[in-house]
Design an enzyme around this catalytic site. Structure first.
Site, PDB file in Angstrom:
ATOM      1  N   VAL A 198       0.853  -1.191   0.000  1.00  0.00           N
ATOM      2  CA  VAL A 198       0.000   0.000   0.000  1.00  0.00           C
ATOM      3  C   VAL A 198       0.890   1.242   0.000  1.00  0.00           C
ATOM      4  O   VAL A 198       1.656   1.465   0.945  1.00  0.00           O
ATOM      5  CB  VAL A 198      -0.938   0.033   1.228  1.00  0.00           C
ATOM      6  CG1 VAL A 198      -1.760   1.316   1.225  1.00  0.00           C
ATOM      7  CG2 VAL A 198      -1.851  -1.185   1.251  1.00  0.00           C
ATOM      8  N   ASP A 199       0.824   2.045  -1.052  1.00  0.00           N
ATOM      9  CA  ASP A 199       1.572   3.314  -1.119  1.00  0.00           C
ATOM     10  C   ASP A 199       3.030   3.117  -0.717  1.00  0.00           C
ATOM     11  O   ASP A 199       3.609   3.949  -0.010  1.00  0.00           O
ATOM     12  CB  ASP A 199       0.933   4.359  -0.202  1.00  0.00           C
ATOM     13  CG  ASP A 199      -0.522   4.643  -0.536  1.00  0.00           C
ATOM     14  OD1 ASP A 199      -0.932   4.370  -1.682  1.00  0.00           O
ATOM     15  OD2 ASP A 199      -1.249   5.119   0.357  1.00  0.00           O
ATOM     16  N   PHE A 200       3.668   2.063  -1.187  1.00  0.00           N
ATOM     17  CA  PHE A 200       4.958   1.719  -0.594  1.00  0.00           C
ATOM     18  C   PHE A 200       6.152   2.438  -1.208  1.00  0.00           C
ATOM     19  O   PHE A 200       7.281   2.240  -0.802  1.00  0.00           O
ATOM     20  CB  PHE A 200       5.166   0.203  -0.543  1.00  0.00           C
ATOM     21  CG  PHE A 200       5.076  -0.529  -1.858  1.00  0.00           C
ATOM     22  CD1 PHE A 200       6.219  -0.893  -2.544  1.00  0.00           C
ATOM     23  CD2 PHE A 200       3.849  -0.905  -2.376  1.00  0.00           C
ATOM     24  CE1 PHE A 200       6.148  -1.602  -3.725  1.00  0.00           C
ATOM     25  CE2 PHE A 200       3.756  -1.625  -3.556  1.00  0.00           C
ATOM     26  CZ  PHE A 200       4.909  -1.974  -4.243  1.00  0.00           C
ATOM     27  N   ALA A 251      -1.942   0.828  -4.097  1.00  0.00           N
ATOM     28  CA  ALA A 251      -1.175   1.542  -5.110  1.00  0.00           C
ATOM     29  C   ALA A 251       0.305   1.411  -4.795  1.00  0.00           C
ATOM     30  O   ALA A 251       0.713   1.395  -3.624  1.00  0.00           O
ATOM     31  CB  ALA A 251      -1.575   3.010  -5.152  1.00  0.00           C
ATOM     32  N   ARG A 287      -1.428   6.666  -6.841  1.00  0.00           N
ATOM     33  CA  ARG A 287      -2.550   7.561  -6.560  1.00  0.00           C
ATOM     34  C   ARG A 287      -1.989   8.867  -6.015  1.00  0.00           C
ATOM     35  O   ARG A 287      -0.883   8.896  -5.456  1.00  0.00           O
ATOM     36  CB  ARG A 287      -3.531   6.929  -5.581  1.00  0.00           C
ATOM     37  CG  ARG A 287      -2.957   6.509  -4.227  1.00  0.00           C
ATOM     38  CD  ARG A 287      -4.044   5.913  -3.362  1.00  0.00           C
ATOM     39  NE  ARG A 287      -3.583   5.552  -2.022  1.00  0.00           N
ATOM     40  CZ  ARG A 287      -4.405   5.285  -1.008  1.00  0.00           C
ATOM     41  NH1 ARG A 287      -5.721   5.380  -1.164  1.00  0.00           N
ATOM     42  NH2 ARG A 287      -3.923   4.943   0.178  1.00  0.00           N
TER      43      ARG A 287
END
Length: 732
Positions: free
Chosen positions: A588-590, A616, A650
């Site tokens: 996640v958003d890594f 994302a 995102r």
């Protein structure tokens, strides 16, 4: 020959004729002129020393024409004779070096008009013996359309970062031998080609390669390559200064349908490889170029090869062209530490080999016996080239000439001689924690301090403060899996003094300093929500890159949500972080933040371990005033997740004045990336309002989002993202 004190000679282009031998005396250096116009090829419309869509604007420094010629050096206690192309020095009247011109050509998609060091044309029975070839502006030795090439005792020393500086090119040649040579350069160590004429009967033996693109055949194989023996060699993916090759291959055959042909009867016997990204590469689809010249690789034998210390994510390529033209490969006594492969249309026969291969049109058959055995591997260092330094007594105009690559490496080593060692208790290291070693670095020092970290897992939070620039973390084993800095703090983890850590505070390693480098290290945040079900703020950062001009090479970054943060930019400043040949894992958003971050030749792995079944990869927070945010280039996105609920990114807008910017280019995307909409929204911030683009990606989602045009793509390269106002260019 040398005089009593004068050992340095400066010249414009030279010609060696038939039955002539150029001899460079012991301890003598012949330096090439920096005057670009001196090399101008009158038959070309392209100007030497410039960029052009054409090729051939420059003549070579030394052109050999005619049979029975040679270039040799005397060898003695002062070293052997040297020829220095001065590729690292500015061309006269400019601030641009030949090597800088090569990088500018890469960015612009043009050809650099630079001279080769030695060009040998149709010269039968040519010998290069006991000579140092240093700092070539382009290729070092190019031999074409002749019979009888001998290269013996040649030492080529040019950094791995110098683009298009092939060591030895052998084209349209019969009966060639390269023996007892040491080759360090920024492209192919050896390139065996067959463009306009066939090449056959070539031996590469008892030689050593450093930081090159490997011992290569191709890309031009149009006229056929046959009967090649590659025996008793070592290939190291790093050069003597620790630079990692930009195309880190060991033994390679490469071509494509625009320039392919038959490559037959190639034997690789008893070769040793280290620091490889791709130990074995046999690739008939080296580029996407189309045509009717089909590559056909047959009777390729690898007998006795060992690879050690391969880089993270290393794999092999076994790619035949089609079921009609499969790769024919025989393997025996093959022991690789990177055993996986990308394979297609290959007939593999093997005995005592740990290389794995499967894919479309791939068959693997066991042999009942085979000749040979494993080689015993040791990797010699690059020999010192003492002959290349200018005499202190020489006060002529040549005193401005460059010293050899080895002398420069030695000077760099002297400037960074401060090394602090970290290791487990009882190991003999000076410190048992990484933070203790960082604390020992003097504040505001202009020297480089290397913190060499022994194998082990170091459970700690580490901070490199802003007043300690020029620090390097160096994993001592050359394998990031062995050197791990780990903690398990999340944003919502309670602090002993009250409150929680927050996202930035959760970072296992925070680097606030500029000019920081890390090689062969794993940065890990092992926080698990399963073990801490009461913690709902699950952001858990492995690295917070909070400083400018930071470089990460062959590192691993492991976490789940918010693995890698690049933070600290503003609408007035942009911090820059470069990640090369690294692996970033998360779900996640890594990859997130407001810095300019470039991920080059790296692997981005979407985890599939139950933490999340959608998310994302990126969450950029780029300020609208900043042109560049996150670039993923020449990389691979991988996952074992079978859903299609994953996105490239995102938009994250934690402050006003932000318009997030991300580009994925030349990157392989898995089927898990949403094939219809590869970008998604974050709260009220829509992906359509962000600056999200793709260019020349592969995979089902390659063309689903906004695409850069070819002309616009030239402004979105690694060099452009990182240049800033000071021209920083760490790109490998």
């Amino acid at each position: 020959m040398s005089g009593s004190t004068h050992r340095d000679f400066l010249s414009g282009p030279l010609t060696v004729h038939a039955k002539e031998t150029l001899v460079v005396g012991e301890g003598v250096t012949l330096f090439a002129s920096r005057k670009a116009s001196a090399y101008q090829n009158s038959a070309s419309s392209a100007s030497c020393g410039t960029l052009s869509s054409k090729e051939g604007g420059c003549n070579a420094f030394i052109t050999v024409s005619g049979a029975n010629a040679g270039i040799m050096g005397e060898r003695g206690s002062s070293g052997q004779g040297s020829i220095d192309g001065r590729g690292d020095e500015s061309m006269l009247g400019t601030s641009t070096s030949w090597w800088t011109l090569a990088k500018e050509a890469q960015t612009a998609g043009d050809n650099q008009q630079s001279p080769r060091l030695i060009q040998v044309n149709s010269s039968n029975s040519f010998t290069a013996y006991d000579i140092n070839l240093l700092n070539s502006p382009m290729f070092h030795l190019y031999y074409s359309n002749g019979t009888g090439l001998t290269v013996w005792g040649v030492r080529i020393e040019t950094p791995a970062t110098a683009r298009n500086t092939d060591g030895i090119d052998i084209a349209g040649t019969t009966d060639a031998t390269v023996y007892d040579s040491y080759i360090e350069d920024g492209d192919d160590g050896i390139a065996i080609k067959a463009g306009s004429a066939a090449t056959s009967n070539v031996t590469i033996s008892d030689s050593h390669f450093y930081g090159t693109h490997g011992i290569s055949i191709g890309s031009e194989t149009n006229s056929g390559v046959s009967n090649v023996l590659v025996e008793n060699n070592t290939v190291d993916g790093e050069d003597s200064a620790g630079n990692v090759s930009g195309s880190d291959n060991g033994l390679r055959i490469k071509s494509d349908a625009s320039r392919g042909g038959s490559v037959h009867n190639v034997e690789y016997l008893n070769n040793c490889l280290t620091h490889m990204k791709a130990p074995l590469v046999f690739d008939t689809r080296y580029s996407s170029s189309s045509g009717s010249d089909i590559p056909n690789f047959t009777a390729i034998t690898v007998e006795g090869v060992v690879s050690v210390n391969s880089l993270s994510g290393a794999k092999n390529d076994l790619v035949g062209y089609s079921s009609t033209y499969p790769l024919g490969l025989y393997l025996s006594h093959v022991k690789l530490d990177a055993t996986g492969s990308t394979a297609e249309y290959a007939k593999v026969y093997q005995y005592d080999s740990n290389l794995t291969a499967s894919g479309t049109g791939v068959s693997v058959s066991a042999l009942s016996s085979a000749a040979g055995s494993y080689p015993t591997c040791s990797f010699p260092s690059v020999p010192s080239v003492t002959a290349a330094t200018a005499s202190a007594a020489s006060t002529t105009a040549t005193t401005s000439a460059t010293t050899s690559a080895t002398a420069k490496a030695a000077a760099a080593a002297a400037a960074s001689a401060d090394t602090l060692t970290v290791g487990p208790s009882g190991s003999g290291a000076s410190y048992t924690s990484v933070q203790a070693a960082v604390n020992a670095v003097p504040a505001n020092s202009s020297s480089t301090y290397t913190i060499k970290i022994a194998a082990g897992t170091y459970h700690e939070q580490v901070t490199v403060p802003a007043d300690k620039p020029n620090v390097e973390f160096l994993g001592a084993t050359g394998n990031p899996a062995n050197v791990v800095i780990s903690d398990d703090i999340a944003s919502g983890t309670a602090k002993s003094g009250g409150g929680t850590y927050g996202t930035e505070g959760s970072a296992t390693v925070t680097v606030d300093a500029a000019n920081f480098t890390a090689k062969y290290v794993t940065f890990k945040n092992s926080f698990s929500p399963v073990k801490h079900p009461s913690i709902t703020a699950k952001q858990a950062v492995a690295l917070n890159a909070d400083g400018d001009r930071q470089t990460y090479v062959d590192d691993v970054f492991y976490g789940h949500q918010d693995t890698l943060l690049g933070w600290g930019s503003s609408s007035n400043t942009t911090l820059r972080n470069y990640f090369y040949d690294s692996t970033i894992e998360g779900d996640v958003d890594f990859i997130f933040g407001d810095n300019a971050m470039v991920f080059d030749h790296s692997t981005i792995d979407i985890l599939d371990d139950g933490f999340s079944n959608e998310g994302a990869i990126t969450a950029a927070a780029t300020y609208s005033a900043n042109s560049y945010g996150i670039l993923v280039t020449n990389s691979t996105v991988t996952t074992s997740n079978t859903t299609t609920s994953w996105w490239l990114g995102r938009p994250w807008e934690p402050a006003s004045g932000m318009v997030p910017q991300v580009v994925f280019r030349n990157t392989s995307l898995p089927s898990a990336i949403n094939p219809s909409t590869p970008w998604t929204d974050m709260g009220s911030a829509t992906w359509q309002s962000a600056r999200f683009d793709q260019y020349d990606d592969s995979g089902a989602a390659a063309s689903a989002g906004p695409q850069l045009s070819s002309s616009t793509a030239a402004s979105y390269t690694a060099q452009k993202y990182l240049a800033g106002t000071d021209g920083w260019d760490p790109v490998l």
